[in-house]
Scaffold this motif. Sequence first.
Motif, short mmCIF file in Angstrom:
data_model
loop_
_atom_site.label_atom_id
_atom_site.label_comp_id
_atom_site.label_asym_id
_atom_site.label_seq_id
_atom_site.Cartn_x
_atom_site.Cartn_y
_atom_site.Cartn_z
N LEU A 98 47.20 21.50 33.76
CA LEU A 98 47.12 22.93 34.08
C LEU A 98 45.79 23.20 34.74
O LEU A 98 44.75 23.07 34.11
CB LEU A 98 47.20 23.75 32.79
CG LEU A 98 48.57 24.20 32.30
CD1 LEU A 98 48.39 25.01 31.02
CD2 LEU A 98 49.33 25.01 33.33
N HIS A 99 45.79 23.60 36.01
CA HIS A 99 44.53 23.91 36.67
C HIS A 99 43.92 25.17 36.06
O HIS A 99 42.73 25.23 35.79
CB HIS A 99 44.74 24.10 38.16
CG HIS A 99 43.49 24.50 38.88
ND1 HIS A 99 43.23 25.80 39.20
CD2 HIS A 99 42.42 23.79 39.27
CE1 HIS A 99 42.05 25.88 39.79
NE2 HIS A 99 41.54 24.66 39.85
N HIS A 100 44.73 26.18 35.87
CA HIS A 100 44.28 27.37 35.16
C HIS A 100 45.50 28.13 34.67
O HIS A 100 46.61 27.90 35.13
CB HIS A 100 43.40 28.25 36.05
CG HIS A 100 44.10 28.77 37.27
ND1 HIS A 100 43.89 28.25 38.53
CD2 HIS A 100 45.03 29.74 37.44
CE1 HIS A 100 44.65 28.88 39.40
NE2 HIS A 100 45.37 29.79 38.77
N ASN A 199 39.40 34.83 46.27
CA ASN A 199 38.18 34.78 45.46
C ASN A 199 37.50 33.42 45.59
O ASN A 199 36.60 33.11 44.82
CB ASN A 199 38.48 35.09 44.00
CG ASN A 199 39.36 34.03 43.36
OD1 ASN A 199 40.09 33.32 44.05
ND2 ASN A 199 39.28 33.91 42.05
N ARG A 200 37.94 32.62 46.54
CA ARG A 200 37.33 31.30 46.73
C ARG A 200 36.35 31.36 47.89
O ARG A 200 36.54 32.11 48.83
CB ARG A 200 38.41 30.25 46.98
CG ARG A 200 39.16 29.94 45.71
CD ARG A 200 40.55 29.45 45.99
NE ARG A 200 41.35 29.55 44.78
CZ ARG A 200 41.51 28.56 43.91
NH1 ARG A 200 40.95 27.40 44.13
NH2 ARG A 200 42.22 28.73 42.83
N TYR A 201 35.30 30.56 47.79
CA TYR A 201 34.33 30.55 48.86
C TYR A 201 33.79 29.14 49.04
O TYR A 201 34.12 28.24 48.26
CB TYR A 201 33.21 31.56 48.59
CG TYR A 201 32.40 31.31 47.33
CD1 TYR A 201 32.83 31.77 46.09
CD2 TYR A 201 31.18 30.63 47.40
CE1 TYR A 201 32.08 31.55 44.95
CE2 TYR A 201 30.42 30.41 46.27
CZ TYR A 201 30.87 30.87 45.05
OH TYR A 201 30.12 30.65 43.92
N GLY A 227 32.91 30.36 31.14
CA GLY A 227 33.20 30.60 32.54
C GLY A 227 34.05 29.53 33.15
O GLY A 227 34.50 28.59 32.47
N HIS A 228 34.32 29.69 34.43
CA HIS A 228 35.12 28.74 35.20
C HIS A 228 34.37 28.39 36.46
O HIS A 228 33.99 29.27 37.24
CB HIS A 228 36.48 29.37 35.52
CG HIS A 228 37.34 28.54 36.43
ND1 HIS A 228 37.86 27.32 36.03
CD2 HIS A 228 37.77 28.74 37.70
CE1 HIS A 228 38.58 26.81 37.02
NE2 HIS A 228 38.53 27.66 38.04
N LEU A 229 34.12 27.10 36.65
CA LEU A 229 33.43 26.59 37.83
C LEU A 229 34.19 25.39 38.37
O LEU A 229 34.81 24.66 37.60
CB LEU A 229 32.00 26.14 37.47
CG LEU A 229 30.97 27.22 37.17
CD1 LEU A 229 29.76 26.60 36.46
CD2 LEU A 229 30.53 27.92 38.46
N HIS A 230 34.12 25.17 39.67
CA HIS A 230 34.69 23.95 40.24
C HIS A 230 33.60 22.87 40.26
O HIS A 230 32.46 23.12 39.85
CB HIS A 230 35.21 24.21 41.65
CG HIS A 230 36.49 25.03 41.66
ND1 HIS A 230 37.35 25.03 42.71
CD2 HIS A 230 37.04 25.86 40.73
CE1 HIS A 230 38.38 25.83 42.44
NE2 HIS A 230 38.21 26.35 41.25
N ASP A 231 33.98 21.68 40.74
CA ASP A 231 33.03 20.56 40.75
C ASP A 231 31.74 20.94 41.49
O ASP A 231 31.78 21.68 42.46
CB ASP A 231 33.68 19.34 41.40
CG ASP A 231 34.79 18.77 40.50
OD1 ASP A 231 34.85 19.17 39.31
OD2 ASP A 231 35.57 17.94 40.98
N VAL A 300 35.63 27.07 46.25
CA VAL A 300 35.15 27.07 44.87
C VAL A 300 35.29 28.47 44.27
O VAL A 300 35.55 29.45 44.97
CB VAL A 300 33.68 26.60 44.77
CG1 VAL A 300 33.50 25.25 45.45
CG2 VAL A 300 32.72 27.65 45.32
N MET A 301 35.13 28.54 42.97
CA MET A 301 35.25 29.81 42.25
C MET A 301 34.07 29.98 41.31
O MET A 301 33.47 29.00 40.87
CB MET A 301 36.54 29.84 41.42
CG MET A 301 37.81 29.83 42.23
SD MET A 301 39.26 29.39 41.24
CE MET A 301 39.42 30.85 40.22
N GLY A 302 33.79 31.22 40.96
CA GLY A 302 32.78 31.53 39.95
C GLY A 302 33.27 32.70 39.10
O GLY A 302 33.31 33.83 39.57
#
Length: 349
Positions: A98-100, A199-201, A227-231, A300-302
Amino acid sequence: MYILLLPLLAAPLAARPFDSLPPARTRVAYEPAGRAVTITVGPFRLPAMGHDHDMMMMMDEWAEDRSDLVTWPADTWLQGFQLRVVDGAGRELSRRLLHHWAVIDVDRRELVYPVAHRVMGGGAESGDVRLPPTVGVPLPAGHRLQAFFMWHNDSDQDLEAVYLRLTITWLPGNLQPRPAPVLPFWADVDFHPGEGGANRYDVPPGGSTRVAEFTVPVSGHLLVLSGHLHDYGASIRVEDAQTGEILARVTARRDADGTVRGVSRELLGLWGPGPHLEANRRYLIVVVYDNPTRTPLTGVMGVIGGLFQPDDVRAWPAVDPTNPDYQRDLAGFLRASTVAMANRTRMLP
Ligand SMILES: [Cu+2]
């Protein structure tokens, strides 16, 4: 007649076993004695995506699957949840499939945004939640919940008949002494209601710091923050916009190669009341990414998420279903899941 038809039907089904999957269903098991509700959604077919994250994004275009609406059965205080990914035989599979995911309560508004309340959720890196019995999330009978989730099978193997199984535990609403009301909240450094993926940048080589301002409509304390962060994500902090004071900070747990394994869960209300947020005062969410590579990190997300204890839960604004952001947000969920469910490479409609 039947004799003639059966082999015709059976032949293609046998040749393409995935097509024999029934459409995903939502089953709800209400267990008052165990003070639990278990929501099971599936089956889903998850083709192997390998490790190509961008590939997944292109193919699915923010496609999220969803459960049906689930009407909450009793006046309760939510205590926690247990999320499992299981196969058809009930065997546990990796949570990282599950990614999210999120469960929304369409009958309550969020703290920071006038959209449906995300009552629980997480990313591949976040764990289950169990609150101490001194606090609880008020959830009355009749509120309608719906689960939305994005699968991401980054293994080399196709998976057949995968189920999401969510067990929610609760205490009776008339419990004495009364638990303190707490509500999960979240805030996105790049919030675009209803535009999944917007919401990705991107993060240029060298890294970046991204800032967004927010307010809350009701005063209260921050009890828990994660929180949620990508690599390559490093940290997210909450600041007072006027004074610059850092009220809370969460940090990524990373492998040496930058892979984010988790984001810290800060128990801000454990030894004291936790930082106090004032209604309508300006605050900042500040997201820091490192980028030691020579190419931009894309998409990515924040996002921060946590628990908020309102000073007066009765001051929580009622949901306004006519609010354009509320409608855009909900329409976005439904659109994304319609895309997912129409994807015939994954499952039958
Ligand atoms: Cu993400």
